[in-house]
Design a protein around this motif. Structure first.
Motif, PDB file in Angstrom:
ATOM      1  N   MET A   1      76.446  51.464  56.292  1.00  0.00           N
ATOM      2  CA  MET A   1      75.982  50.282  55.561  1.00  0.00           C
ATOM      3  C   MET A   1      74.809  50.662  54.658  1.00  0.00           C
ATOM      4  SD  MET A   1      74.806  46.563  57.033  1.00  0.00           S
ATOM      5  CE  MET A   1      76.431  46.295  57.760  1.00  0.00           C
ATOM      6  N   THR A   2      74.810  50.163  53.422  1.00  0.00           N
ATOM      7  CA  THR A   2      73.780  50.490  52.447  1.00  0.00           C
ATOM      8  C   THR A   2      72.477  49.761  52.756  1.00  0.00           C
ATOM      9  OG1 THR A   2      75.477  50.767  50.750  1.00  0.00           O
ATOM     10  CG2 THR A   2      73.213  50.537  50.004  1.00  0.00           C
ATOM     11  N   THR A   3      71.380  50.494  52.703  1.00  0.00           N
ATOM     12  CA  THR A   3      70.064  49.889  52.860  1.00  0.00           C
ATOM     13  C   THR A   3      69.590  49.381  51.512  1.00  0.00           C
ATOM     14  OG1 THR A   3      69.509  51.357  54.704  1.00  0.00           O
ATOM     15  CG2 THR A   3      67.683  50.257  53.588  1.00  0.00           C
ATOM     16  N   MET A   4      69.379  48.071  51.393  1.00  0.00           N
ATOM     17  CA  MET A   4      68.964  47.479  50.124  1.00  0.00           C
ATOM     18  C   MET A   4      67.452  47.483  49.946  1.00  0.00           C
ATOM     19  SD  MET A   4      71.721  46.848  48.582  1.00  0.00           S
ATOM     20  CE  MET A   4      70.973  46.000  47.197  1.00  0.00           C
ATOM     21  N   ILE A   5      66.712  47.259  51.023  1.00  0.00           N
ATOM     22  CA  ILE A   5      65.249  47.268  50.961  1.00  0.00           C
ATOM     23  C   ILE A   5      64.737  48.168  52.071  1.00  0.00           C
ATOM     24  CG2 ILE A   5      63.139  45.905  51.152  1.00  0.00           C
ATOM     25  CD1 ILE A   5      64.694  43.484  50.183  1.00  0.00           C
ATOM     26  N   GLU A   6      63.876  49.093  51.712  1.00  0.00           N
ATOM     27  CA  GLU A   6      63.270  49.990  52.692  1.00  0.00           C
ATOM     28  C   GLU A   6      61.778  50.108  52.387  1.00  0.00           C
ATOM     29  OE1 GLU A   6      64.146  54.333  54.756  1.00  0.00           O
ATOM     30  OE2 GLU A   6      65.086  53.808  52.846  1.00  0.00           O
ATOM     31  N   ALA A   7      60.970  49.468  53.210  1.00  0.00           N
ATOM     32  CA  ALA A   7      59.519  49.483  53.027  1.00  0.00           C
ATOM     33  C   ALA A   7      58.871  50.047  54.280  1.00  0.00           C
ATOM     34  CB  ALA A   7      58.996  48.078  52.748  1.00  0.00           C
ATOM     35  N   GLU A   8      57.873  50.899  54.085  1.00  0.00           N
ATOM     36  CA  GLU A   8      57.152  51.493  55.212  1.00  0.00           C
ATOM     37  C   GLU A   8      55.664  51.495  54.904  1.00  0.00           C
ATOM     38  OE1 GLU A   8      56.911  55.663  57.791  1.00  0.00           O
ATOM     39  OE2 GLU A   8      58.545  55.338  56.362  1.00  0.00           O
ATOM     40  N   GLY A   9      54.904  50.808  55.757  1.00  0.00           N
ATOM     41  CA  GLY A   9      53.455  50.758  55.575  1.00  0.00           C
ATOM     42  C   GLY A   9      53.032  50.123  54.264  1.00  0.00           C
ATOM     43  N   LEU A  10      53.814  49.159  53.780  1.00  0.00           N
ATOM     44  CA  LEU A  10      53.553  48.555  52.472  1.00  0.00           C
ATOM     45  C   LEU A  10      52.310  47.665  52.537  1.00  0.00           C
ATOM     46  CD1 LEU A  10      54.947  48.489  49.669  1.00  0.00           C
ATOM     47  CD2 LEU A  10      56.004  46.333  50.378  1.00  0.00           C
ATOM     48  N   SER A  11      51.383  47.890  51.617  1.00  0.00           N
ATOM     49  CA  SER A  11      50.140  47.113  51.582  1.00  0.00           C
ATOM     50  C   SER A  11      49.775  46.796  50.141  1.00  0.00           C
ATOM     51  CB  SER A  11      48.985  47.889  52.240  1.00  0.00           C
ATOM     52  OG  SER A  11      49.264  48.171  53.597  1.00  0.00           O
ATOM     53  N   LYS A  12      49.068  45.672  49.982  1.00  0.00           N
ATOM     54  CA  LYS A  12      48.563  45.297  48.669  1.00  0.00           C
ATOM     55  C   LYS A  12      47.216  44.617  48.839  1.00  0.00           C
ATOM     56  CE  LYS A  12      48.369  44.699  44.246  1.00  0.00           C
ATOM     57  NZ  LYS A  12      48.190  45.871  43.350  1.00  0.00           N
ATOM     58  N   ALA A  13      46.205  45.161  48.169  1.00  0.00           N
ATOM     59  CA  ALA A  13      44.863  44.582  48.204  1.00  0.00           C
ATOM     60  C   ALA A  13      44.422  44.256  46.783  1.00  0.00           C
ATOM     61  CB  ALA A  13      43.880  45.551  48.853  1.00  0.00           C
ATOM     62  N   PHE A  14      43.690  43.170  46.641  1.00  0.00           N
ATOM     63  CA  PHE A  14      43.165  42.744  45.347  1.00  0.00           C
ATOM     64  C   PHE A  14      41.638  42.822  45.369  1.00  0.00           C
ATOM     65  CE2 PHE A  14      47.227  40.522  45.750  1.00  0.00           C
ATOM     66  CZ  PHE A  14      47.821  40.819  44.522  1.00  0.00           C
ATOM     67  N   ARG A  15      41.072  43.269  44.254  1.00  0.00           N
ATOM     68  CA  ARG A  15      39.617  43.285  44.087  1.00  0.00           C
ATOM     69  C   ARG A  15      39.204  42.005  43.366  1.00  0.00           C
ATOM     70  NH1 ARG A  15      36.764  47.976  44.237  1.00  0.00           N
ATOM     71  NH2 ARG A  15      35.673  47.498  42.287  1.00  0.00           N
ATOM     72  N   ILE A  16      38.320  41.252  43.989  1.00  0.00           N
ATOM     73  CA  ILE A  16      37.880  39.973  43.449  1.00  0.00           C
ATOM     74  C   ILE A  16      36.385  40.048  43.155  1.00  0.00           C
ATOM     75  CG2 ILE A  16      37.644  37.505  43.902  1.00  0.00           C
ATOM     76  CD1 ILE A  16      40.068  37.713  45.707  1.00  0.00           C
ATOM     77  N   ALA A  17      36.037  39.738  41.909  1.00  0.00           N
ATOM     78  CA  ALA A  17      34.639  39.794  41.494  1.00  0.00           C
ATOM     79  C   ALA A  17      33.974  38.444  41.704  1.00  0.00           C
ATOM     80  CB  ALA A  17      34.539  40.217  40.032  1.00  0.00           C
ATOM     81  N   LYS A  18      32.780  38.478  42.249  1.00  0.00           N
ATOM     82  CA  LYS A  18      31.984  37.274  42.461  1.00  0.00           C
ATOM     83  C   LYS A  18      30.604  37.520  41.867  1.00  0.00           C
ATOM     84  CE  LYS A  18      30.106  34.303  46.105  1.00  0.00           C
ATOM     85  NZ  LYS A  18      29.984  34.107  47.566  1.00  0.00           N
ATOM     86  N   ARG A  19      30.152  36.623  40.991  1.00  0.00           N
ATOM     87  CA  ARG A  19      28.862  36.827  40.334  1.00  0.00           C
ATOM     88  C   ARG A  19      27.701  36.738  41.323  1.00  0.00           C
ATOM     89  NH1 ARG A  19      29.042  33.251  34.859  1.00  0.00           N
ATOM     90  NH2 ARG A  19      31.232  32.709  35.074  1.00  0.00           N
ATOM     91  N   ARG A  20      26.755  37.657  41.151  1.00  0.00           N
ATOM     92  CA  ARG A  20      25.560  37.646  42.000  1.00  0.00           C
ATOM     93  C   ARG A  20      24.525  36.654  41.437  1.00  0.00           C
ATOM     94  NH1 ARG A  20      25.430  42.483  45.029  1.00  0.00           N
ATOM     95  NH2 ARG A  20      26.878  44.078  44.278  1.00  0.00           N
ATOM     96  N   PRO A  21      23.652  36.116  42.275  1.00  0.00           N
ATOM     97  CA  PRO A  21      22.546  35.280  41.754  1.00  0.00           C
ATOM     98  C   PRO A  21      21.648  36.104  40.833  1.00  0.00           C
ATOM     99  CG  PRO A  21      22.797  35.007  44.123  1.00  0.00           C
ATOM    100  CD  PRO A  21      23.674  36.159  43.732  1.00  0.00           C
ATOM    101  N   GLY A  22      21.276  35.530  39.683  1.00  0.00           N
ATOM    102  CA  GLY A  22      20.431  36.244  38.737  1.00  0.00           C
ATOM    103  C   GLY A  22      18.966  36.148  39.111  1.00  0.00           C
ATOM    104  N   LEU A  23      18.132  36.856  38.361  1.00  0.00           N
ATOM    105  CA  LEU A  23      16.703  36.878  38.643  1.00  0.00           C
ATOM    106  C   LEU A  23      15.965  35.735  37.983  1.00  0.00           C
ATOM    107  CD1 LEU A  23      16.025  40.716  38.276  1.00  0.00           C
ATOM    108  CD2 LEU A  23      16.362  39.389  40.374  1.00  0.00           C
ATOM    109  N   LEU A  24      16.521  35.197  36.874  1.00  0.00           N
ATOM    110  CA  LEU A  24      15.811  34.182  36.112  1.00  0.00           C
ATOM    111  C   LEU A  24      16.491  32.828  36.257  1.00  0.00           C
ATOM    112  CD1 LEU A  24      15.174  36.234  32.851  1.00  0.00           C
ATOM    113  CD2 LEU A  24      13.571  35.808  34.720  1.00  0.00           C
ATOM    114  N   GLY A  25      15.778  31.883  36.850  1.00  0.00           N
ATOM    115  CA  GLY A  25      16.260  30.516  36.900  1.00  0.00           C
ATOM    116  C   GLY A  25      17.609  30.341  37.559  1.00  0.00           C
ATOM    117  N   GLY A  26      17.997  31.232  38.471  1.00  0.00           N
ATOM    118  CA  GLY A  26      19.274  31.092  39.144  1.00  0.00           C
ATOM    119  C   GLY A  26      20.465  31.453  38.288  1.00  0.00           C
ATOM    120  N   ILE A  27      20.223  32.082  37.139  1.00  0.00           N
ATOM    121  CA  ILE A  27      21.346  32.487  36.276  1.00  0.00           C
ATOM    122  C   ILE A  27      22.160  33.555  36.987  1.00  0.00           C
ATOM    123  CG2 ILE A  27      21.982  33.521  34.088  1.00  0.00           C
ATOM    124  CD1 ILE A  27      19.409  32.426  32.913  1.00  0.00           C
TER     125      ILE A  27
END
Length: 352
Positions: A1-27
């Motif tokens: 029988m033919t194997t249609m999907i073969e995945a081993e140790g499949l992983s996906k991570a996303f990098r998400i940027a979050k702004r840091r509090p600024g030094l002036l007036g909370g910018i």
């Protein structure tokens, strides 16, 4: 029988940027953002054979859509090995496109202002399907999905159910060996859902098309998929049959016995408990009387009870039976119970 999907140790991570509090007036600074990594899929191992129909189940954010996008070559995995139809999805996307069909329930690949017929004709050119083969496939799919009543109607004027049928035809005109369906019955009425499910069962039986479905509709899973994959927070929790997980985590089942009318008088003579139910002597372990209405007797039994056929034999040795049926727990209730109580995690992952 033919194997249609073969995945081993499949992983996906996303990098998400979050702004840091600024030094002036909370910018908030956009120059030096705080970056965090979110794992959408983690260490997924999966094999799907040709002709299988598999349901991919999980709550929102579980990683279902991300998995589909990696399997179709839209997203590159962060780690692991993956082959689909013998091809590497990212490196061989063009070849893979000819082997797969994809339907997203909330998106369409049809042209909004064109009649459905014209959209399907344009897709013929995109997939480079020979005219004769295209016409044969279209005639077959038109008949199976009953498209003739709206095939010359602009897509924007189609009902949701009609558009979904059109999208299915669009995904199948080039005869893909593998079909991905992401929420294919979302928003459809009962009649439209039944039509789509009947079509998919026929497609799988007649053409041997492999189908992978992601859905929140457990009726889709019960009707279409003998095998189910449960994921949560990007991890595979279960890979096995629907029947096995219902039996293991479904809680108690109900045996409904319809007795011969002459037995009603016999039951009426039995002593009653505080709930007014008859007290049956020598009931097997983990078996309880749930209801008695005329000749209809319901017994509730759990995992410690004897097998179902032994319970029927036990009852039949004491009363004359006219009919016996079993009420299985709804798979939706089983899945909810698994998530609420973390049963699979507690069982150390019973994937098979």
């Amino acid at each position: 029988m033919t194997t249609m999907i073969e995945a081993e140790g499949l992983s996906k991570a996303f990098r998400i940027a979050k702004r840091r509090p600024g030094l002036l007036g909370g910018i908030r600074s956009i120059v030096d953002p705080e970056v965090r990594t979110v794992a959408a899929v983690q260490d997924l191992t999966l094999q799907v054979q040709q002709g299988e129909m598999i349901g991919l189940v999980g709550p929102n954010g579980a990683g279902k859509s991300t998995t589909i996008k990696m399997l179709t070559g839209i997203l590159m995995p962060s780690a692991g090995r993956l082959r689909v139809a013998g091809l590497l999805p990212i490196r061989q996307r063009r070849e893979l496109a000819g082997c797969i069909g994809v339907v997203f329930g909330q998106r369409t690949q049809l042209w909004w202002d064109l009649p459905l017929r014209d959209s399907l004709q344009l897709l013929r050119h995109l997939y480079r399907v020979p005219e004769q083969r295209h016409q044969q496939n279209l005639n077959h799919l038109r008949k199976m999905l009953d498209l003739d009543e709206f095939i010359d109607t602009p897509v924007r004027q189609l009902s949701l159910g009609q558009r979904m049928r059109g999208d299915l035809v669009a995904a199948l005109l080039h005869e893909p060996a593998l079909l991905y369906l992401d929420e294919p019955t979302i928003g459809l009425d009962v009649v439209a859902k039944a039509r789509i499910r009947e079509f998919l069962l026929s497609l799988n039986a007649e053409r041997g098309t492999t189908v992978l479905i992601t859905t929140h509709d457990m009726d889709d899973i019960e009707t279409l998929c003998p095998r189910m994959l449960i994921v949560d927070h990007g991890r595979k929790l279960y890979d096995g049959t629907v029947d096995a997980i219902r039996e293991r985590f479904g809680g108690q089942r109900i045996l409904v016995a319809v007795l011969e009318p002459s037995e009603v008088a016999t039951l009426a003579k039995l002593p009653r408990d505080e709930a007014g139910l008859p007290v049956l002597t020598d009931l097997p372990a983990d078996v309880y009387v749930q209801k008695l209405e005329g000749p209809r007797l319901e017994l509730r039994f759990g995992g410690a009870a004897p097998p179902a056929h032994e319970l029927v034999a036990w009852l039949g040795a004491r009363y004359r039976l006219r009919d016996v049926t079993f009420m299985e727990p709804e798979i939706e209730d089983v899945i909810r119970r698994i998530y609420e109580k973390n049963l699979l995690l507690a069982e150390d992952n019973i994937a098979v």
